[in-house]
Enzyme design. Structure first.
Site, PDB file in Angstrom:
ATOM      1  NE  ARG A  79      -3.828   0.062   2.297  1.00  0.00           N
ATOM      2  CZ  ARG A  79      -3.856  -1.133   2.887  1.00  0.00           C
ATOM      3  NH1 ARG A  79      -2.886  -1.491   3.713  1.00  0.00           N
ATOM      4  NH2 ARG A  79      -4.827  -1.969   2.639  1.00  0.00           N
ATOM      5  CE1 TYR A  80       0.185   4.410   3.952  1.00  0.00           C
ATOM      6  CE2 TYR A  80       0.295   2.154   4.759  1.00  0.00           C
ATOM      7  CZ  TYR A  80      -0.321   3.392   4.754  1.00  0.00           C
ATOM      8  OH  TYR A  80      -1.419   3.612   5.536  1.00  0.00           O
ATOM      9  NE  ARG A  83       4.422   2.201   6.260  1.00  0.00           N
ATOM     10  CZ  ARG A  83       4.378   3.442   5.769  1.00  0.00           C
ATOM     11  NH1 ARG A  83       5.334   3.881   4.961  1.00  0.00           N
ATOM     12  NH2 ARG A  83       3.378   4.246   6.064  1.00  0.00           N
ATOM     13  CB  CYS A  92      -5.374 -15.848  15.058  1.00  0.00           C
ATOM     14  SG  CYS A  92      -5.121 -14.636  13.752  1.00  0.00           S
ATOM     15  CB  CYS A  96     -10.331 -10.155  17.718  1.00  0.00           C
ATOM     16  SG  CYS A  96      -8.740 -10.332  18.579  1.00  0.00           S
ATOM     17  CB  CYS A  99     -10.586  -9.800  13.267  1.00  0.00           C
ATOM     18  SG  CYS A  99      -9.163  -9.957  12.165  1.00  0.00           S
ATOM     19  NE  ARG A 101      -4.998  -8.326   6.833  1.00  0.00           N
ATOM     20  CZ  ARG A 101      -3.970  -7.761   7.449  1.00  0.00           C
ATOM     21  NH1 ARG A 101      -3.582  -8.222   8.624  1.00  0.00           N
ATOM     22  NH2 ARG A 101      -3.314  -6.769   6.896  1.00  0.00           N
ATOM     23  CG  ASP A 260     -10.073  -1.215  10.413  1.00  0.00           C
ATOM     24  OD1 ASP A 260      -9.853  -0.055  10.015  1.00  0.00           O
ATOM     25  OD2 ASP A 260      -9.196  -1.953  10.903  1.00  0.00           O
ATOM     26  CG  ASP A 297      -6.319   1.317   7.560  1.00  0.00           C
ATOM     27  OD1 ASP A 297      -6.264   1.861   6.434  1.00  0.00           O
ATOM     28  OD2 ASP A 297      -5.593   0.362   7.889  1.00  0.00           O
ATOM     29  CE  LYS A 304      -3.017   0.827   9.969  1.00  0.00           C
ATOM     30  NZ  LYS A 304      -2.205   0.064  10.927  1.00  0.00           N
TER      31      LYS A 304
END
Length: 335
Positions: A79-80, A83, A92, A96, A99, A101, A260, A297, A304
């Site tokens: 995205r950037y 990075r 995981c 959560c 989440c 994702r 999000d 975000d 972000k």
């Protein structure tokens, strides 16, 4: 109504629909923290499935931060310019309920194959503009120390990389995984930053603190990120306790994320204006070390941005009006 409440057959069927749609897992460490007598327990709220997850808002998205639109190949999000995200695993130790994702992780979502990992690392190696690699997923620390060490060794060998970041929940939700071997695997020729996800002060158990100390003693800088969540940490006291708990565990609070717009997460949402007011109340109450940046975000993959309160406003006469931590306003002039 969550999975910890008494339920009848209709409610059980609704919870089953939640579990069929979104992965469910709670580690023994987190289960032990849940107070079954408290229907509003903030630990249970994070991990126990709730029928409210079946309620969707039209604004909610299956890919709320636009990972897919910035993914040139499996396991990479670019995205950037400087990075990339590297996602070697889609599992995981806990899932959560908020989440972003949640529709791409869990049982049935395989991590990268050997060939896909090879291609992802080649992508990074052939782009000298990439300074930072962020290992995420899934949770990278759910990998074995050997496998994670192998991935990191290959990244350490890329000359133009400056740092590696690892985003994880493992030290608090499954602290027994942070062994001496795991800490050693994270060490290398380049700095590795460990970014811990935690949302409530109670997550910092003695076992979690010991795991974090093991990482800190290995020379790994520790940063903390949290999500502002209704019913978990949406008060001045809860946030102050959380960030102080981080600091005493040698973790610097880094980001407080605005929730999000993942599907079925509306019951966790705190309005942005309310979030700004909460963050403003922390100024002056807790030290600068305990002040993360409040982050949004932007939906759709636009990146972000800080959305915290503004303390200085320009005035018509060319000066400034500055608000202090006690909400008193003061004139300020430059020059």
């Amino acid at each position: 109504m969550s999975a910890l409440d008494p339920i009848d057959e209709t409610e059980a069927a609704a919870l089953l629909r939640v579990a069929e749609r979104f992965a469910v897992a709670v580690t023994p460490a987190m289960r032990a923290l849940i107070d079954p007598t408290d229907p509003a327990d903030p630990i249970a709220r994070q991990f126990a499935p709730d029928v409210a997850e079946l309620i969707e808002d039209p604004e909610e998205l299956s890919d709320p931060i636009g990972d897919a639109s910035h993914s040139p190949l499996p396991g990479i999000v670019h995205r950037y310019p400087d990075r990339v995200l590297l996602k070697p695993i889609k599992a995981c130790p806990v899932y959560c309920r908020f989440c972003f994702r949640r529709e791409t992780v869990g049982p049935g979502n395989k991590g990268l194959s050997a060939e896909q990992l090879e291609a992802a690392i080649a992508y990074i190696a052939t782009r000298p503009e990439i300074f930072e690699v962020i290992l995420t997923g899934g949770d990278p620390l759910a990998l074995s120390a050997r496998r994670l060490g192998d991935i990191l060794a290959r990244l350490f060998a890329i000359p133009h990389l400056g740092i590696i970041r690892i985003h994880t929940r493992v030290p608090v939700v499954q602290p027994e995984r942070i062994t001496a071997a795991m800490a050693k695997a994270l060490r290398g020729d380049k700095p590795v930053y460990v970014v811990l996800h935690a949302n409530h002060a109670r997550e910092f158990t003695p076992q979690a603190r010991a795991a974090l100390a093991r990482l800190a003693d290995a020379g790994l800088p520790l940063l903390g990120q949290s999500v502002l969540l209704r019913g978990v940490n949406d008060s001045e006291t809860a946030l102050a306790d959380l960030f102080r708990a981080m600091l005493t565990a040698r973790v610097k609070p880094y980001h407080l994320n605005h929730l999000d717009k993942a599907r079925g997460t509306g019951h966790f949402r705190v309005p942005l204006q309310e979030g700004q007011a909460l963050v403003a109340k922390l100024r002056g109450r807790v030290s600068g070390l305990a002040q993360p940046t409040y982050i949004l975000d932007i939906p759709g993959g636009h990146g972000k941005v800080p959305v915290g309160p503004v303390y200085a406003q320009p005035t018509e006469d060319g000066g400034w009006q500055v608000t202090d931590p006690w909400n008193c306003r003061h004139d300020y002039r430059e020059g």
